[in-house]
Design an enzyme around this catalytic site. Structure first.
Site, short mmCIF file in Angstrom:
data_model
loop_
_atom_site.label_atom_id
_atom_site.label_comp_id
_atom_site.label_asym_id
_atom_site.label_seq_id
_atom_site.Cartn_x
_atom_site.Cartn_y
_atom_site.Cartn_z
N GLY A 15 0.77 -1.20 0.22
CA GLY A 15 -0.19 -0.12 -0.27
C GLY A 15 1.09 0.80 -0.32
O GLY A 15 2.45 1.12 0.37
N CYS A 16 0.37 2.67 -0.48
CA CYS A 16 1.10 3.51 -0.30
C CYS A 16 0.65 4.60 -0.26
O CYS A 16 -0.49 4.74 -0.16
CB CYS A 16 1.53 3.45 -1.80
SG CYS A 16 2.67 1.78 -2.49
N GLY A 17 1.56 6.05 -0.59
CA GLY A 17 0.82 6.99 -0.17
C GLY A 17 1.79 7.83 -1.54
O GLY A 17 3.06 7.58 -1.92
N ARG A 47 1.31 6.84 5.86
CA ARG A 47 0.77 5.50 4.49
C ARG A 47 2.32 4.85 3.95
O ARG A 47 1.61 3.58 2.97
CB ARG A 47 0.19 6.43 3.01
CG ARG A 47 -0.92 7.61 3.72
CD ARG A 47 -1.37 8.16 2.21
NE ARG A 47 -1.69 7.28 1.55
CZ ARG A 47 -3.27 7.05 1.14
NH1 ARG A 47 -3.92 7.53 2.44
NH2 ARG A 47 -4.13 6.15 0.45
N HIS A 85 7.00 8.98 -3.28
CA HIS A 85 6.23 8.12 -2.90
C HIS A 85 6.64 7.40 -1.27
O HIS A 85 7.77 7.59 -1.87
CB HIS A 85 5.80 6.81 -4.26
CG HIS A 85 5.54 5.72 -4.10
ND1 HIS A 85 5.89 4.95 -3.45
CD2 HIS A 85 4.20 5.08 -4.63
CE1 HIS A 85 5.69 3.83 -3.27
NE2 HIS A 85 4.55 4.47 -3.97
#
Lengths: 359, 502
Positions: free
Chosen positions: A11-13, A40, A180
């Site tokens: 998962g990520c931001g 995140r 990211h």
């Protein structure tokens, strides 16, 4: 065809910005924006990509390569010297950071393919792609993580702030930035696994899990791509390379292949357009990225943000003056642009395409 | 009187207390098991095939059909059928025939494959709330598309695609000829295909005029006997299929006995009434791949370039053969696995030749990708698709669509008794006896078949939803979403599937 691989999920931001007038912005803004979304990620990967950062070497491909040890560097450089004119070799400048006790050897090369290596119709871009494929899949311990012109990616295992400090991101100035932070759920920290993922001047940051990965991978393998990273992001990057650079689709059509409109929407269009979009889906069914994602992809001439076809991951966009911002969260935009002129939530599958003004 | 030493397989029993002597069992049995003895029903149990027609139509539930308790001494090696076939062959010198697909206990690969589902990192999708797309197009696709924007700013396709067969979901009805099955059974298939937005295949028996209204849901077949083939026939459907082989009987032809050829069948097949319709083993104008290419293009020329499908049995070298077929110009490769059904085949052929469809799909899909020609043809996989789960697994292995036939017949009453070749089907399916075919009301049974297809459609959508994808093309060839259970590493390698837990 190898099927016995372990796919990497996370998962990520993400966040990105672009100055349409090519004003070069310091890396400090993007770092501030990304660091706001610390929760995140889980400290196992962060990275930045910037365009316009190497004006003095803008005609050379900038290879950023990470090596596990000096021995690997020797064999990779041997290979490069045989195939490229190397204008400059240097270590990528870094700054010691307490939170990052170990790092691979990080080198930067400004190169151009030797003329006699470009046999037949091979264009320099094709040659660079094949070099990247070859080095990354065949030279164990060497990994080219950036290969575009006048752009570069900087990434590693760590928190967004630590990675920024480590690579001295604030010292670079670029007109397009993407960044990211990562929340991998199953991989040991590997520097190459962080985003952005790049090929030539494509750079991708991605939040999501592409549930169609298996067929996307096999489809790309049919066109000679070697998927060594086993991440969704790699798939997205190669897919864009195939559709836009090799098949000549426009960015908008490529986006509609990746996040295809639903049949009911296609059927309701006028005959010509319906026929065109039907053909796009018929031909590029295996290129459809299915499953939750939001992606920012930067390229030499602009920045594109795109969501999956039912918007299962967040993406917010905003604009002020000549700058367009896109991020996972509106707060990440407001952190660096407190009062944008316009803020909107792009609809599912509808890309936000921003192009740089012509020089 | 000669009495076979091959004992009866089944025991038909009537409870004489419950029996009201209505004689419905006598009327319903196509096999002549029952007869009237003056005051009670007499039973010739050696004729019983356990099709259960009498059981269902007995108003008093007085009938019971059981496996005959009288068996040879049990022997794990010399099994019941082995001994029985030897005895029958000793008595007749013939080749025991059979119908339906092989029932021998070979490993069923479908049952050793499990499908993935989403948890946390990727959300599953609720098909009742979100669009879920199963639409499938069969046919040759170019490797890339090119578009142009007109002066009016509108998007246009630069080069049109070759014709495609549009399916509402990735299922078709596999070929079953008029002759091998009744016209009413074909009408069921045609009506259901039209209603469900899919296609049926005529098999090698021509196209009866009653099916003309369903032409846009029909694929016509050309096989080695060339029955019913004429220019109108070739142009009648949405595509033409060249049948090279059949999964249940690879390498051998077909034989429709004269008893199954009354006037209507004869007219449709363009042969004399009551003559045996022999389909030779090979097509006598195809002795190599280049001959196949000529036939493919002859048919394309005759049909103004409709899609041409080539149907082959899944045999050991299927990948190379399929590659050749695609290079010869076929738009669709139809693969028929060894579990596939048949109206009539020698048991020895049905049970011992060919390979499972799962292996064939994986091998062909891999080969076409390795050669960079996967887009040149669609793959239809058939031969033992029993459920929407089998269909989903076949598609995940690499098929574009699946063909079903036995499942469709089961909706019409079939119990897979396997005696299709006799022409006595009590359910009116694989028979031409008018008193039997009249039982199969096309409208009634079309509704059941439509129900089945709709049920599978819902199930496929549920499977896609659980997988977190909302278009069938994201399942196609997506072997990453399959795992093998209890399969050895070489089998997994051939299927391109990881073991469960990895």
């Amino acid at each position: 065809m190898n099927h016995d691989y372990q796919k990497d999920i996370s998962g990520c931001g993400l966040t990105g910005l672009i100055s349409k007038k090519r004003r070069r912005v310091s890396g400090s803004s993007i770092v501030k924006s990304l660091c706001l979304m610390n929760d995140r990620g889980n400290g196992l990967g962060a990275g930045y990509a910037a365009y316009g950062i190497y004006p003095d070497f803008k005609d050379f491909y900038a290879f950023h390569i990470m090596y596990d040890d000096a021995g690997v560097r020797f064999s990779a450089e041997e290979y490069l010297k045989n195939n490229y004119h190397i204008e400059k070799i240097e270590e990528i400048p870094t700054c010691p950071v307490k939170a990052i006790p170990i790092s691979p050897l990080l080198m930067r090369y400004f190169v151009s393919p030797l003329k006699d290596r470009l046999v037949g119709d091979t264009r320099p871009d094709d040659f660079v792609v094949s070099t990247v494929m070859k080095v990354n899949s065949e030279i164990e311990g060497a990994y080219i993580f950036s290969s575009g012109k006048n752009m570069g990616a900087f990434k590693g295992v760590g928190n967004p702030c630590d990675i920024a400090e480590f690579f001295k991101i604030e010292e670079y100035e670029g007109w397009t930035w993407t960044a990211h932070t990562r929340f991998p759920t199953n991989t040991p920290g590997w520097w190459g696994g962080a985003h952005p993922f790049t090929l030539l001047d494509w750079s991708i940051v991605h939040n999501g899990e592409i549930s169609s990965y298996g067929i996307n991978k096999r489809y790309l393998e049919m066109y000679g791509y070697k998927l060594t990273l086993l991440t969704d992001t790699e798939v997205a990057a190669y897919m864009l390379d195939l559709l836009i650079r090799r098949h000549g689709l426009s960015i908008s059509m490529a986006c509609q292949a990746l996040a295809a409109p639903f049949w009911k929407n296609i059927d309701s269009k006028e005959t010509d357009e319906a026929e065109a979009l039907t053909a796009l889906r018929q031909i590029y069914g295996s290129a459809l990225l299915n499953g939750p994602f939001s992606i920012l992809f930067g390229h030499a001439n602009g920045l594109v943000g795109i969501n999956d076809r039912i918007k299962l991951r967040p993406l917010v966009a905003a604009a002020k003056d000549d700058v367009v911002y896109m991020a996972s969260e509106e707060s990440a935009i407001r952190a660096i642009c407190p009062s944008p002129e316009k803020v909107w939530s792009p609809r599912a599958g509808e890309p936000v395409v921003v192009e740089l003004e012509k020089k | 009187m000669f009495r076979s030493l091959a004992p009866p397989e089944y025991l038909a029993k009537i409870d004489t207390i419950k029996c009201i002597r209505c004689k419905r069992c006598i009327q319903n049995c196509g096999w002549g098991v029952y007869s009237w003895g003056g005051d009670k029903v007499l039973i010739n149990t050696s004729k019983c095939v356990k099709c259960l027609r009498c059981f269902h139509y007995c108003p008093e539930e007085a009938i019971e059909i059981v496996d005959s308790p009288t068996r040879f001494k049990s022997n794990a090696y010399w099994g019941w059928n082995v001994i029985r076939n030897i005895k029958r062959q000793a008595e007749t010198g013939g080749i025991p025939l059979t119908g339906m697909g092989s029932d021998l206990p070979y490993t069923i690969l479908f049952d050793n494959l499990l499908i993935d589902a989403c948890q946390v990192t990727n959300p599953s999708i609720d098909p009742l709330r979100e669009p879920m797309e199963l639409r499938t197009y069969l046919g040759k696709k170019p490797s890339k598309a090119s578009f142009e924007t007109g002066l009016d700013g509108k998007l246009r396709l630069k080069e049109k695609l070759p014709p495609q067969i549009k399916l509402k979901l990735p299922i078709i009805f596999s070929p079953m000829s008029y002759g091998s099955i009744s016209l009413n059974a074909q009408k069921v298939l045609a009506m259901a295909a039209k209603e469900c937005g899919i296609v049926m295949n005529t098999g090698e028996g021509g196209l009866h005029e009653d099916l003309f209204p369903y032409k846009s849901n029909v694929i016509v077949q050309v096989a080695s006997g060339r029955f019913g083939v004429n220019p109108d026939y070739l142009n009648a459907g949405v595509a033409v299929e060249i049948k090279i082989g059949q999964g249940a009987k690879p390498g051998i032809g077909g034989h429709l006995p004269g008893e199954k050829i009354p006037l209507e069948v004869a007219r449709t097949r363009m042969i004399p009434v009551g003559t045996d319709a022999i389909s030779p083993a090979p097509q006598h104008d195809i002795y190599s791949i280049e001959d196949l290419r000529q036939l493919i293009y002859a048919i394309k020329e005759a049909t103004n370039y409709k899609p041409v499908s080539v149907k082959i049995a899944a045999v050991h070298n299927v990948a190379a053969i399929a590659s050749g077929i695609v290079r010869a110009g076929a738009d669709i490769v139809y693969l028929d696995g060894f579990r596939g059904g048949t109206g009539a085949a020698p048991s020895v052929i049905r049970d011992h030749l060919g390979i499972p469809i799962e292996h064939a799909i994986a091998a062909v899909d891999d080969r076409l990708r390795q050669e960079g020609i996967r887009n040149e043809a669609s793959i239809i996989a058939a031969g033992g698709i029993r459920s929407s789960a089998d269909a989903a697994k076949a598609i995940a292995l690499g098929a574009d669509a699946v063909g079903i036939a036995t499942a469709a017949l089961i909706t019409m009453g079939c119990t897979t008794c396997g005696k299709c070749y006799t022409g006595n089907c009590s359910w009116g399916i694989t028979t031409q006896r008018p008193e039997l075919t009249a039982r199969l009301d096309p409208e009634v049974y079309a509704e059941r078949l439509i129900n089945l297809v709709h049920a599978w459609e819902h199930e496929l959508k549920e499977i896609l939803g659980a997988l977190g994808i909302n278009a069938i093309e994201s399942l196609r060839g997506n072997r990453e979403r399959l795992r093998g259970v209890g399969l050895d590493s070489q089998t997994l390698d051939i299927l391109g599937v990881k073991p469960a837990g990895r």
